[in-house]
Scaffold this active site. Structure first.
Site, PDB file in Angstrom:
ATOM      1  N   LYS A 114      83.666  22.523 -31.317  1.00 39.31           N
ATOM      2  CA  LYS A 114      83.567  23.788 -30.584  1.00 39.31           C
ATOM      3  C   LYS A 114      82.854  24.879 -31.383  1.00 39.31           C
ATOM      4  O   LYS A 114      82.187  25.740 -30.822  1.00 39.31           O
ATOM      5  CB  LYS A 114      84.957  24.282 -30.175  1.00 39.31           C
ATOM      6  CG  LYS A 114      85.551  23.460 -29.032  1.00 39.31           C
ATOM      7  CD  LYS A 114      86.751  24.105 -28.394  1.00 39.31           C
ATOM      8  CE  LYS A 114      87.225  23.273 -27.211  1.00 39.31           C
ATOM      9  NZ  LYS A 114      88.483  23.704 -26.638  1.00 39.31           N
ATOM     10  N   LYS A 200      83.837  15.050 -22.534  1.00 37.94           N
ATOM     11  CA  LYS A 200      85.118  14.940 -21.831  1.00 37.94           C
ATOM     12  C   LYS A 200      85.091  15.795 -20.560  1.00 37.94           C
ATOM     13  O   LYS A 200      84.443  16.841 -20.539  1.00 37.94           O
ATOM     14  CB  LYS A 200      86.196  15.453 -22.788  1.00 37.94           C
ATOM     15  CG  LYS A 200      87.606  15.211 -22.357  1.00 37.94           C
ATOM     16  CD  LYS A 200      88.577  15.715 -23.415  1.00 37.94           C
ATOM     17  CE  LYS A 200      88.720  17.215 -23.348  1.00 37.94           C
ATOM     18  NZ  LYS A 200      90.075  17.715 -23.657  1.00 37.94           N
ATOM     19  N   LYS A 203      88.185  21.618 -18.530  1.00 36.83           N
ATOM     20  CA  LYS A 203      88.251  22.835 -17.705  1.00 36.83           C
ATOM     21  C   LYS A 203      87.056  23.738 -17.946  1.00 36.83           C
ATOM     22  O   LYS A 203      86.552  24.368 -17.048  1.00 36.83           O
ATOM     23  CB  LYS A 203      89.485  23.651 -18.118  1.00 36.83           C
ATOM     24  CG  LYS A 203      90.783  23.145 -17.676  1.00 36.83           C
ATOM     25  CD  LYS A 203      91.844  24.113 -18.201  1.00 36.83           C
ATOM     26  CE  LYS A 203      92.915  23.373 -18.958  1.00 36.83           C
ATOM     27  NZ  LYS A 203      92.858  23.505 -20.396  1.00 36.83           N
TER      28      LYS A 203
END
Ligand code: AQP
Length: 336
Positions: A114, A200, A203
């Site tokens: 990230k 992946k 959200k």
């Protein structure tokens, strides 16, 4: 009830909930709710470690609480609560932070993926919460004496940190924590994005066309599945290495229909991807429309039915975690 082993888990209200969150977290909570004493929280303190919008945050919090119930979590059995209602999560987090090295945190693959980009290893502008949230996660778990934690494959490393911290603190100051075990699902522990199987289904994926949200309407779900990327072999086979896209769809099919992948492969032996996708779309739509119907009803009753449960559970949890925090404070010499 108190003879049961304890399980703790939570989901961040960082955006709308995905089919990945359902299959990798909510569904297993539901499947295991009779077996374990479950603490299931809305991880709102985690959700602010990334960019967030306060209005969306409170809407997402409310939606997760309603979705837990709409997906089948029995709020009379599972203890569902808002993380930020319980101050001890932050208290213990600070103590654990003082026993964790920066190196341990920087090694976390989630942080690396990230925070670091292809072009830069410079972390000067990365918010500190992104680096330290695995410690908060450790506090979430250790406060409740969790025996097991359901985690997706990519959270395994964070759970390892929680275990290490428990053992480290116990060795240094005397027994105060249970070292939790990961409960990794055999299937659907990592559902991938339908448009890009390398990432992946999350959200917060920027591109939404490969992400199915639990509250997507029928047409949107069908479109996303029919347009899911597949290879040109047009052969339904479970082979994650060579046919990762169709394997991902097979995992979704298997998890939603409670069948094993091999029997599904057999069923579609001589069929093409289009036929398979049409059937999968029907299964997903059917499952999600039941959840959505319940969600609609539960949302209407949120103030009267769900909110009071969250408040009551917050009080119940506060008693448990204050006891634990007091023990930790005593052991490390903060109080007598
Ligand atoms: N694609 C997935 N397949 C299976 N399980 C998944 N989970 C998330 N994505 C998948 C599981 O759902 C729970 C969500 O926990 P979280 O919200 O705290 O963390 P996350 O893993 O970061 O979830 P997302 O959806 O990827 O959110 P963002 O985009 O906000 O980071 C966990 O149990 C996770 O394993």
């Amino acid at each position: 009830m108190h003879n049961k082993k304890i399980m703790v888990s939570g989901i961040q209200p960082s955006n709308n909930i995905t089919l990945g969150n359902y299959l990798g977290a909510i569904k297993p909570f539901v499947d295991l709710q009779d077996k374990y004493k479950m603490f299931v929280f809305i991880a709102d303190l985690h959700a602010i470690t990334n960019e967030f919008n306060p209005i969306a945050l409170s809407k997402n919090k409310r939606n997760i609480a309603c979705l837990y119930s709409a997906c089948g979590l029995d709020l009379k059995k599972a203890i569902v609560f808002n993380q930020s209602d319980i101050c001890s999560h932050n208290d213990l987090s600070h103590i654990l932070l003082c026993h964790t090295t920066i190196g341990e945190l920087k090694r976390m693959t989630q942080f690396k993926s990230k925070a670091l980009t292809k072009n830069s290893n410079n972390t000067s502008f990365i918010k500190t919460g992104l680096l330290t949230y695995p410690i908060l996660m450790a506090a979430d778990i250790l406060l409740y004496d969790a025996d097991i934690v359901i985690v997706g494959a990519d959270q395994k490393q964070h759970l390892e940190l929680a275990r290490n911290l428990a053992i480290r603190m116990n060795n240094k100051y005397g027994k105060m924590f249970i070292a939790p075990q990961p409960f990794i699902l055999k299937n659907a522990s990592r559902i991938m994005d339908l448009a890009n199987v390398k990432v992946k289904m999350s959200k917060s994926n920027k591109d939404q066309k490969g992400v199915i949200y639990l509250l997507d309407d029928k047409e949107t779900i069908t479109k996303k599945i029919m347009e899911a990327k597949t290879d040109s072999l047009n052969k339904i086979k479970y082979d994650k290495k060579n046919q990762p896209e169709i394997s991902n769809l097979l995992e979704i099919y298997a998890a939603l229909s409670a069948r094993d992948v091999n029997s599904i492969v057999k069923k579609y032996e001589n069929k093409n991807y289009k036929v398979f996708k049409e059937d999968l779309a029907k299964i997903v739509v059917e499952k999600l429309s039941v959840i959505q119907k319940k969600f609609k009803q539960i949302s209407k009753d949120f103030d009267k039915k769900i909110e009071p449960i969250l408040k009551k559970n917050a009080k119940y949890c506060t008693v448990i975690v204050q006891k634990k925090t007091k023990l930790v404070y005593k052991k490390i010499g903060l109080i007598k």
